[in-house]
Design an enzyme around this catalytic site. Structure first.
Site: not given
Length: 293
Positions: A104, A244, A271
């Protein structure tokens, strides 16, 4: 398995790090960059098993969260600080050759580092559920919001338009959105590292990114590297989940533009595929690392 913990002095504060396993000749260490900003290293402990094969795994809490918690210093929460911290940690621990995995925000950091700093000694990058464009990320999250109930859509978009994020309707809708695309509720069956209390860096997140995933207003809001992804010459593994926050479209945008890249899509994950499909993720990652040492 040997676990070494320590602190590195950084900008008058301290950066916590955790090293799992010991160095083995021919196997370069894996350094992990957590998300957020402000999410802590905790969830990465589900990858400790990688060290059993003789590869050192190194994770740390970036300044502003976890054991590196700082607040009241918003001037710290920007890409320059966090990348400088990574550079200093590599020096501090003597990490001349590594594999670098960013999840991320950590993947944004890895891309930024690769393109703007052209670091030496990176054997490969692993871009886990990340992005190359803040604008594209915002667009994709708002597309996802359009599939929610009209009540939830209104609550989320009203908050964005007014700047008031305090209503129960907004927070309930945000919780549903994040459960759908980010992660489910932590339960007694969740790994211990997820159940453990953590000191999230909410100031780091708000100053760095914004109030939520679909409103990048912070110091990272101008993050745009899609048109420069071709500059990443090292082998690169893109990983993402089917549902995601990093949508397949976002993942494919990176995969299509990075010359020496591979993309692994995890069918049953949001995610955090390394949590939701842990065994498969470790297998895929281990094979990748072994092939690119």
């Amino acid at each position: 398995m040997k676990i070494t913990e320590g602190y590195m002095p950084f900008k008058g504060f301290k950066t916590y790090y955790r090293i799992v396993g010991e160095n083995t000749e021919g196997k370069k260490p894996l350094v992990l960059l957590h998300g957020g900003p402000g999410s802590t290293h905790n969830y990465f402990e589900v990858l400790d098993k990688i060290a059993e094969s003789g590869r050192q795994v190194i994770m740390y809490d970036q300044i502003g969260c976890g054991n590196s918690f700082v607040e009241g210093h918003p001037e710290l929460f920007n890409a320059d600080t966090w990348i400088e911290e990574l550079i200093e940690l590599r020096k501090h621990l003597g990490l001349d050759e590594i594999h670098l995995l960013g999840q991320s925000w950590g993947g944004m950091q890895a891309i930024w580092y690769a393109i703007e700093y052209k670091p030496k000694g990176i054997k490969s990058y692993i871009l886990s559920s990340t992005l190359s464009s803040a604008k594209l990320w915002e667009k994709e999250q708002k597309r996802r919001i359009s599939y929610m109930s009209e009540v939830d859509q209104k609550a989320l978009l009203d908050a964005v338009n007014t700047g008031d994020y305090s209503s129960k309707e907004y927070n309930d809708a945000l919780e549903r959105f994040m459960e759908m695309y980010c992660a489910g509720e932590v339960t007694e069956d969740s790994p211990e590292c997820l159940r453990r209390p953590k000191k999230s860096g909410s100031e780091a997140y708000i100053v760095g990114w914004g109030q939520n995933e679909f409103s990048p207003t912070g110091t990272l809001s101008g993050y745009e590297f899609t048109d420069r992804l071709h500059e990443i010459k090292e082998p690169c593994l893109v990983t993402s989940g089917a549902i995601d926050l990093c949508s397949p479209y976002i993942a494919k945008t990176m995969y299509d533009r990075i010359p020496n890249s591979k993309w692994e899509l995890f069918e049953y994950s949001r995610h955090m595929p390394f949590v939701e499909e842990n065994e498969k993720y470790i297998k895929v990652l281990t094979e990748w690392l072994n092939a690119n040492d």
